[in-house]
Design an enzyme around this catalytic site. Structure first.
Site: not given
Lengths: 205, 256
Positions: A79, A185, A187
């Site tokens: 990011c 992202h 994750e």
């Protein structure tokens, strides 16, 4: 277990990133000073929010990280961390990025070429358009969707592996040698995101 | 192209999902982690845990629930209900919430939106607005905002409050129609469109989902960026996958 340095420069909470890295078998530590980076087999620069937060990554951090990259230790920007890999960002014109990738980051225009308005920030799941093959996208199908939340973007250049379109087209995954970055992202992007983190771990070896 | 998001809401009390749940194959119907796993497999884009009886002594139980859900779930997770202070938000974030949703607390202390945006980034701050159709003292049509679970008038209009929340640092608006909540007659597309067109940040529509076409409507005439539902999924009246297939057939971009 492979020792990965996750740099916490206070640009957002890292709980989710830590959890996802644990899920792909990374042993993560958070260096307090650049000197702590020495044992790192790889370095991850995460981050959300304003580019000005990267001011915490001062010359000593940059020199040390560049030294590790020079020694072949893979660097992953996530990011804001991806944007930091470039020369800089219009969001904080006085700050320099790491500069390992050429180009400047700038704000999404909020409309497509035909004048259709899109919202900025760009929040939600959007698709990855494959432009090149690279280790970081091994096993990631063309068109796979991942979770974004950002207002600034990096340009599509020779280092772009996938592009994403939100009004305009921008670099969503980049890789040049051992340096990789993702604008979204991983994750928070389900199995596709974990695949990308596993690919990074394979680069680390 | 950016997909429209489908978000499932888990109403949690003392670590258990309340509201009826009717999935086959769940060991414990009320286990939030197990339900979250099921939704994830079905392709949900995001989850909201709403703590419906948040009290001081129960916040610890909520943190345990968040941890249990977040442990193996790698999609965005928002937590709301009873988040009144920066410390409440910190507890949720540290337990694994990616976003915190503020409702009554944001109305009472709008500066909390800014405090949390500065600490975690705007992407982590959701301003939840409960509103219904009303007429103001001058006879103008408004969307009246209510706090404290819809019981107390905030004397504000939802469009105006959403714009202020955006300026103060909120990254998303979760807009619930009090008129439609629980009715299953469809989302309030008029109110959703009015708020969505007034702000740049995403608007999540909530309240009234009953059938698949309700989601088509809220993403077209309602101009919603995301739609939230609870019981329509819990009762397995429809699966997330069937909903997304229906949306795609209607040319609405979704993640499948």
């Amino acid at each position: 277990m492979t020792r990965i340095a996750l740099i916490d420069y206070k640009a957002g909470n890292l709980t989710s990133v830590r959890k996802a890295l644990a899920a792909v078998g990374a042993e993560v530590f958070t260096p307090e000073t650049p000197a702590d980076l020495a044992p790192a087999r790889g370095v991850i620069v995460p981050g959300v929010g304003h580019f000005s937060a990267t001011v915490a990554l001062d010359d000593e951090w940059r020199r040390t990280i560049l030294g590790l990259v020079g020694a072949g230790r893979p660097l992953l920007g996530i990011c804001l961390g991806l944007q930091w890999l470039f020369e800089g960002s219009d969001e904080s014109p006085d700050l320099k990025g790491l500069g390992v990738l050429s180009g400047m980051c700038r704000k999404l225009r909020g409309e497509s070429a035909d004048g259709t308005a899109v919202k900025v920030p760009h929040v939600g799941w959007n698709s990855l358009e494959r432009l090149a093959d690279a280790p970081i996208v091994d096993g990631v199908p063309d068109g796979a969707q991942v979770y974004f939340t950002h207002s600034y973007v990096a340009p599509v250049t020779a280092d772009t592996v996938t592009a994403t379109t939100h009004g305009e087209r921008f670099a969503s995954i980049v890789q040049r040698g051992v340096v990789a970055g993702v604008q979204f992202h991983p994750e928070k992007s389900g199995e596709i995101g974990l695949t990308i983190l596993r690919n990074y771990m394979k680069m680390v070896g | 192209m950016l997909s429209k998001r489908i978000i499932a809401c888990l109403d949690v009390r003392d670590g258990q999902v309340v509201k009826g749940i009717n999935f086959e194959g769940l060991r414990s119907a009320g286990d939030p982690a197990e339900l979250a796993r099921r939704y994830n497999v079905e392709g949900i884009d995001e989850l909201v845990i709403l703590d419906i009886t948040a009290t001081l002594e129960r916040r610890r139980a909520l943190a345990d629930t968040i941890q249990a859900v977040a442990r193996e779930l790698f999609i965005p997770l928002a937590v709301g209900g009873g988040i009144r202070t920066e410390a409440d938000a910190a507890l949720a974030v540290e337990a694994g919430a990616d976003k915190v949703s503020l409702n009554s607390a944001a109305l009472a202390h709008p500066e909390l939106l800014t405090t949390l945006a500065n600490r975690y980034g705007s992407q982590a701050v959701v301003c939840a607005i409960d509103a219904k159709h009303a007429v103001d003292a001058q006879g103008r049509k408004i969307y009246a905002v209510y706090s404290r679970s819809g019981t107390t008038s905030a004397n504000r209009d939802a469009v105006e409050w959403a714009k202020e929340a955006e300026e103060r640092g909120a990254g998303e608006i979760l807009l619930t129609s009090i008129d439609r909540d629980g009715t299953k007659i469809g989302f309030d597309c008029e109110m959703t469109a009015a708020v969505s067109r007034a702000v740049s940040i995403p608007v999540i529509a909530s309240g009234g989902a009953g059938k698949l076409d309700d989601f088509v409507d809220v993403f077209t005439t309602g101009a919603a960026d995301a739609a939230l539902a609870a019981s329509i999924f819990h009762y397995a009246e429809t699966s997330v996958h069937a909903l997304k297939a229906h949306l795609r057939a209607h040319h609405i971009p979704v993640r499948i």
